[in-house]
Design a protein around this motif. Sequence first.
Motif, mmCIF file in Angstrom:
data_model
loop_
_atom_site.group_PDB
_atom_site.id
_atom_site.type_symbol
_atom_site.label_atom_id
_atom_site.label_comp_id
_atom_site.label_asym_id
_atom_site.label_seq_id
_atom_site.Cartn_x
_atom_site.Cartn_y
_atom_site.Cartn_z
ATOM 1 N N TYR A 32 51.378 46.536 40.040
ATOM 2 C CA TYR A 32 50.796 45.229 39.754
ATOM 3 C C TYR A 32 49.304 45.302 39.479
ATOM 4 O O TYR A 32 48.555 45.944 40.226
ATOM 5 N N VAL A 33 48.902 44.639 38.426
ATOM 6 C CA VAL A 33 47.487 44.373 38.188
ATOM 7 C C VAL A 33 47.078 43.306 39.204
ATOM 8 O O VAL A 33 47.756 42.283 39.351
ATOM 9 N N ASN A 35 44.270 40.591 40.835
ATOM 10 C CA ASN A 35 43.242 39.690 40.320
ATOM 11 C C ASN A 35 42.668 38.839 41.443
ATOM 12 O O ASN A 35 43.345 38.552 42.422
ATOM 13 N N SER A 50 39.554 41.383 37.853
ATOM 14 C CA SER A 50 40.864 42.014 37.898
ATOM 15 C C SER A 50 40.695 43.527 37.905
ATOM 16 O O SER A 50 39.651 44.062 37.518
ATOM 17 N N SER A 52 43.077 47.247 37.216
ATOM 18 C CA SER A 52 44.320 47.822 36.716
ATOM 19 C C SER A 52 45.114 48.472 37.848
ATOM 20 O O SER A 52 44.627 48.622 38.971
ATOM 21 N N THR A 53 46.327 48.862 37.532
ATOM 22 C CA THR A 53 47.208 49.401 38.564
ATOM 23 C C THR A 53 46.633 50.651 39.232
ATOM 24 O O THR A 53 46.796 50.839 40.433
ATOM 25 N N SER A 57 40.396 50.670 35.608
ATOM 26 C CA SER A 57 39.776 49.633 34.774
ATOM 27 C C SER A 57 39.554 48.371 35.586
ATOM 28 O O SER A 57 40.432 47.946 36.333
ATOM 29 N N THR A 58 38.374 47.809 35.416
ATOM 30 C CA THR A 58 38.040 46.569 36.108
ATOM 31 C C THR A 58 37.415 45.583 35.127
ATOM 32 O O THR A 58 36.816 45.986 34.117
ATOM 33 N N ASP A 101 52.376 44.798 35.750
ATOM 34 C CA ASP A 101 51.773 45.459 34.617
ATOM 35 C C ASP A 101 52.656 45.330 33.378
ATOM 36 O O ASP A 101 53.865 45.559 33.452
ATOM 37 N N SER A 105 48.734 38.406 30.003
ATOM 38 C CA SER A 105 47.603 38.297 30.928
ATOM 39 C C SER A 105 47.475 36.919 31.549
ATOM 40 O O SER A 105 46.688 36.731 32.463
ATOM 41 N N TYR A 108 51.093 35.184 36.096
ATOM 42 C CA TYR A 108 50.882 35.785 37.408
ATOM 43 C C TYR A 108 52.134 35.581 38.246
ATOM 44 O O TYR A 108 52.674 34.485 38.326
#
Length: 121
Positions: A32-33, A35, A50, A52-53, A57-58, A101, A105, A108
């Motif tokens: 899961y991403v 947030n 947010s 990334s898994t 990446s942020t 993921d 976007s 949720y």
Amino acid sequence: QVQLVESGGGLVQAGGSLRLSCAASGLTFRSYVMNWFRQAPGKEREFVSSISTSGASTYYAKSVKGRFTISRDNTKNTVYLQMKSLKPEDTAVYHCAARLDGRASTTYDYWGQGTQVTVSS
């Protein structure tokens, strides 16, 4: 049963710091991403950050970039939001949200109940 439980909120003076945590259970966390959103009284909910898994990446809202840092620990199923140089306008209920993921976007899957952050001037 999936649960996202936020903690770490409180009352802090302007310029201070807080670290929020969101502990997840009942889901494959690493898929899961994660947030953070916030909602101030009388205002719409807004995206904060947010991750990334993998954590590689942020992303940040312009209003918090340079002051907030998101991170995650996939071994503890927890996502964090380190907040520094807090301003009164950061006052809000902060929610974490999980998005599988690959989903759009704007979709949720799970939300936490939120934790209150109040910044006094």
